[in-house]
Design an enzyme around this catalytic site. Structure first.
Site, PDB file in Angstrom:
ATOM      1  N   ASP A  79      90.671  32.371  71.758  1.00  0.00           N
ATOM      2  CA  ASP A  79      89.605  31.897  70.884  1.00  0.00           C
ATOM      3  C   ASP A  79      88.889  30.679  71.453  1.00  0.00           C
ATOM      4  O   ASP A  79      87.686  30.515  71.271  1.00  0.00           O
ATOM      5  CB  ASP A  79      90.170  31.558  69.500  1.00  0.00           C
ATOM      6  N   GLY A  80      89.623  29.813  72.162  1.00  0.00           N
ATOM      7  CA  GLY A  80      88.986  28.641  72.750  1.00  0.00           C
ATOM      8  C   GLY A  80      87.933  29.027  73.773  1.00  0.00           C
ATOM      9  O   GLY A  80      86.834  28.459  73.795  1.00  0.00           O
ATOM     10  N   THR A 194      89.116  31.052  59.103  1.00  0.00           N
ATOM     11  CA  THR A 194      90.463  31.421  59.538  1.00  0.00           C
ATOM     12  C   THR A 194      90.994  30.476  60.610  1.00  0.00           C
ATOM     13  O   THR A 194      92.057  30.728  61.187  1.00  0.00           O
ATOM     14  CB  THR A 194      90.474  32.858  60.086  1.00  0.00           C
ATOM     15  N   SER A 199      93.949  26.024  58.178  1.00  0.00           N
ATOM     16  CA  SER A 199      95.118  25.156  58.358  1.00  0.00           C
ATOM     17  C   SER A 199      95.102  23.966  57.403  1.00  0.00           C
ATOM     18  O   SER A 199      96.157  23.460  57.019  1.00  0.00           O
ATOM     19  CB  SER A 199      95.186  24.654  59.801  1.00  0.00           C
TER      20      SER A 199
END
Length: 307
Positions: A79-80, A194, A199
């Site tokens: 994802d990064g 998400t 978080s």
């Protein structure tokens, strides 16, 4: 017209380097020119040495505007890497396809084991294009705009490591909502729901729902709940200057972009230009959510077929 596809990768990861060479070779066999930014290509060959596969190397600012002519960006990584590619290429409006070589890979469209299938379908243009909301960010101090930025997932105003807490007033559409001390405030898109916002206790928002989210981080207040507002709303965070020595930072998609002085105002609005994802799988988001987070669903007795 000659066809080309950009390969974006994390060149310091061996899995991404191997995948890039595999994909480049496959694209050439399909009559498509693989393209790579100069910086990533230099880092790649610093590990591999000279390579037989011909990769067309372009300047690092290639397709940072609307002048790029490649039809697709294939991202090889997690994802990064996907977020970095979106930041670089979003202004071009060229679709981005993610091949997950990381862990969760929530933004990716295909997994490592399906790499060859993904390349074949990309070469045959067997994908659909989905638009995802992004946000434009403005930081002002008094009447002066001191910073502007962009994010696909989220923008975050966060306390610096040496700071115990920052004090903020948050608002929507130029109207105040609440003030509190906190570790920070997240302003997110549905795509980012998400990620960091999740978080921090924010809700998961399905991608087709157009909305903006505001999620406080560790707030010391009775009312500091996540807010979900209209996509046309303007989210505001005023960073109070009661302690001038305190400093906070602006983070966009996990990257530190600016040191924010006390007394500043941060505003986030829906970006006029969405990010386009190339989709191979058109299954429901619910299935992706369950698979990526490995959620327990044993005991479900409802319909088995997707609506």
């Amino acid at each position: 017209m000659d066809r080309s596809i950009v390969l974006a990768l994390h060149p310091h990861r061996e899995a991404a380097r191997r995948a890039a060479l595999t994909v480049a070779t496959m694209l050439q066999r399909e009559g498509i020119t693989p393209v790579m930014l100069a910086g990533e290509h230099a880092a790649l060959i610093s590990y591999t040495g000279p390579i037989d596969t011909h990769i067309h190397v372009v300047p690092d600012d290639y397709m940072s505007g609307t002048h790029g002519d490649s039809e697709l960006v294939m991202v090889l990584g997690g994802d990064g890497t996907m977020l970095r590619a979106a930041r670089h290429f979003h202004a071009s409006q060229v679709p981005i396809m993610g091949i997950n070589l990381g862990h969760i890979g929530f933004l990716a469209e295909s997994e490592r084991k399906d790499l060859k299938t993904a390349v074949h379908r990309a070469a045959n243009r067997e994908y659909t294009v989905e638009a995802r909301m992004a946000v434009d960010i403005t930081v002002s101090h008094g009447d002066e705009v001191i910073h502007q930025d962009w994010a696909l997932n989220e923008v975050t105003l966060e306390k610096n490591r040496e700071t115990a807490m920052i004090e903020v007033v948050v608002g929507v559409d130029a109207r105040p909502v609440s003030s509190f001390g906190c570790d920070g405030v997240i302003l997110a898109t549905p795509t980012g729901s998400t990620a960091y916002a999740f978080s921090a206790g924010g809700p998961i928002v399905w991608p087709e729902v157009e909305a903006l989210l505001m999620v406080p981080i560790s707030a010391h207040a009775l009312f500091a709940k996540p807010l979900v507002v209209s996509p046309s709303s303007r989210l505001g965070v005023e960073y109070l200057d009661r302690r001038p020595a305190v400093r906070a930072s602006l983070w966009c998609d996990g990257t530190h972009t600016f040191d924010v002085p006390p007394g500043s105002r941060l505003e986030a609005v829906r970006s006029a230009a969405p990010v386009h994802f190339a989709r191979l799988n058109l299954g429901p988001f619910t299935d992706r959510l369950v698979a990526k987070f490995q959620l327990p669903v044993a005991g479900w007795r409802g319909p088995q077929d997707a609506a």
